[in-house]
Design an enzyme around this catalytic site. Structure first.
Site, short mmCIF file in Angstrom:
data_model
loop_
_atom_site.label_atom_id
_atom_site.label_comp_id
_atom_site.label_asym_id
_atom_site.label_seq_id
_atom_site.Cartn_x
_atom_site.Cartn_y
_atom_site.Cartn_z
CD1 TRP A 118 70.91 -61.33 40.86
CD2 TRP A 118 69.88 -62.92 42.05
NE1 TRP A 118 69.84 -61.79 40.13
CE2 TRP A 118 69.19 -62.76 40.83
CE3 TRP A 118 69.41 -63.86 42.97
CZ2 TRP A 118 68.06 -63.51 40.50
CZ3 TRP A 118 68.28 -64.61 42.65
CH2 TRP A 118 67.62 -64.42 41.43
CG ASP A 157 76.26 -64.71 41.88
OD1 ASP A 157 76.36 -65.28 40.77
OD2 ASP A 157 75.16 -64.40 42.38
CE LYS A 185 70.28 -65.07 35.31
NZ LYS A 185 70.59 -65.41 36.69
C1 LIG Z 1 70.10 -65.33 38.03
C2 LIG Z 1 71.07 -65.03 39.10
C3 LIG Z 1 71.10 -65.74 40.32
C4 LIG Z 1 70.10 -66.81 40.65
O1 LIG Z 1 70.37 -67.95 39.95
P1 LIG Z 1 69.51 -69.29 40.19
O2 LIG Z 1 70.27 -70.26 39.35
O3 LIG Z 1 68.12 -69.02 39.71
O4 LIG Z 1 69.55 -69.61 41.63
C5 LIG Z 1 72.06 -65.39 41.24
N1 LIG Z 1 72.96 -64.43 41.00
C6 LIG Z 1 72.97 -63.73 39.85
C7 LIG Z 1 74.00 -62.66 39.65
C8 LIG Z 1 72.03 -64.00 38.87
O5 LIG Z 1 72.03 -63.30 37.72
#
Ligand SMILES: *Cc1c(COP(=O)(O)O)cnc(C)c1O
Length: 354
Positions: free
Chosen positions: A100, A167, A191
């Site tokens: 990511w 993030d 998540k």
């Molecule tokens: C799942 C995830 C993403 C991607 O998220 P989307 O909502 O599918 O774009 C980005 N960063 C991390 C750390 C993730 O776990």
């Protein structure tokens, strides 16, 4: 049969949230209308949005006059470019701790110069790099607090003079850290907060409006902030369910209390990975994630046997990401300790049978 859901995302949410959400689909608070059919400008939904925003700020202990919470669309992946649009003037520093992070670097490269401070790609991202210094002249520093795929988590954050963008998709609301260290926090809802479709952004107002470039309206934090996340139709159902989960979290005692439970789950999981000779942990010990535990079999020929034990126990979603292989136990806030104990028991059963 009771399922134990270790899916990495979308993932488990509290059962009572599912119940309340399904009721609201049929009839929202005895209004005779479904959450799916009311206007996003209705009093009922504006209250949902306000509540979701204020609960998010409360859980993150961020002052309302300094930070704005937004619920946007496009997932965390949209934030890779959106954060750069709003903060990148010429140059930014990124920490590369996983797939990511690498995607965030790729997007930011479209808008300016990206300096990758350090990377753990050399070891398939099984650790968090620690020896690096962030130059003073960058527009911001970007990092990923928890690497969902590789099972590593930042336990310390570096000293930095520039704004920090993080993030936090897979560990937001899971541990008690000083969230005011960050200037932009973003997280896909799916998540630890709600169903896919909404992305939470908490942004410090003072770091906005400093770039010269023209920003497309839909990518401009200030545009969304001025309209309180109602610049266009927000993802109403996802925001509603996120609000329910944030209420649930408060009833559990908040982030501090849930961190205790998360630690108990992670301790139980890693203790068995370390004790059982048939398994080996993937991530460096000091960087192990409390949310996603990655591990492999020491003897691949036991794979079918172990998978069968998992199916028999009702375990769902324990398979690892294709880039790591093996197994990944995603232990988000709503996962009970009991589910971890079920996996531990299956691991012990495999040892008996092997
Ligand atoms: C799942 C995830 C993403 C991607 O998220 P989307 O909502 O599918 O774009 C980005 N960063 C991390 C750390 C993730 O776990």
């Amino acid at each position: 049969m009771k399922k134990h859901n270790f899916s990495a995302g979308p993932c488990i949410l509290p059962q009572e949230v599912f119940q309340k959400a399904s009721q609201a689909v049929l009839d929202l608070d005895n209004s005779g209308l479904s959450i799916l059919e009311i206007s996003h400008r209705s009093k009922a939904f504006v209250e949902v949005m306000d509540k979701a925003q204020s609960l998010a700020l409360e859980h993150l202990k961020l002052p309302k006059d300094e930070y704005q919470v937004l619920f946007l669309q496009g997932g965390a992946s949209m934030q890779f470019i959106m954060s750069a649009f709003n903060l990148m003037q010429t140059k930014a520093a990124y920490l590369d701790t996983g797939a990511w992070s690498a995607k965030a670097v790729k997007e930011a490269n479209l808008l300016g110069k990206v300096d990758v401070m350090a990377s753990s790609k050399d070891k398939n991202y099984n650790y968090i790099p620690k020896d690096y210094e962030i130059p003073k002249d960058v527009d911001y520093f970007h990092c990923t607090s928890n690497n969902t795929i590789f099972g590593t988590q930042m336990k310390h954050f570096p000293k930095v003079d520039a704004p920090v963008v993080c993030d936090m998709s897979s560990d937001i609301f899971s541990r008690d850290i000083d969230f005011s260290y960050f200037d932009v926090i973003y997280a896909g809802a799916q998540k630890n907060m709600g169903p896919a479709g909404a992305t939470l952004v908490a942004v410090k107002k003072s770091c906005l409006g400093k770039v010269d470039r023209k920003i497309p309206s839909m990518l401009d934090y200030q545009v969304h902030a001025a309209k309180d996340s109602m610049f266009n139709t927000p993802p109403v159902f996802s925001v509603y369910v996120s609000m329910l989960t944030l209420e649930w979290l408060k009833a559990q005692g908040g982030v501090k209390a849930i961190e205790k439970q998360n630690k108990a789950k992670a301790d139980a999981m890693y203790a068995e990975i370390d004790r059982n000779p048939l398994f080996t942990g993937f991530a460096a010990k000091e960087d192990r994630s409390m949310m996603n535990a990655t591990f492999n079999l020491t003897d691949e020929s036991l794979k079918d046997k172990f998978n069968n034990l998992l199916v028999e126990a009702g375990v769902n979603g324990l398979n690892g990401h294709r880039s790591v292989g093996g197994y990944r136990a995603s232990m988000y806030n709503a996962l009970p300790l009991e589910s971890v104990q079920v996996v531990v028991k299956a691991m012990q059963e495999l040892e008996k049978q092997a």
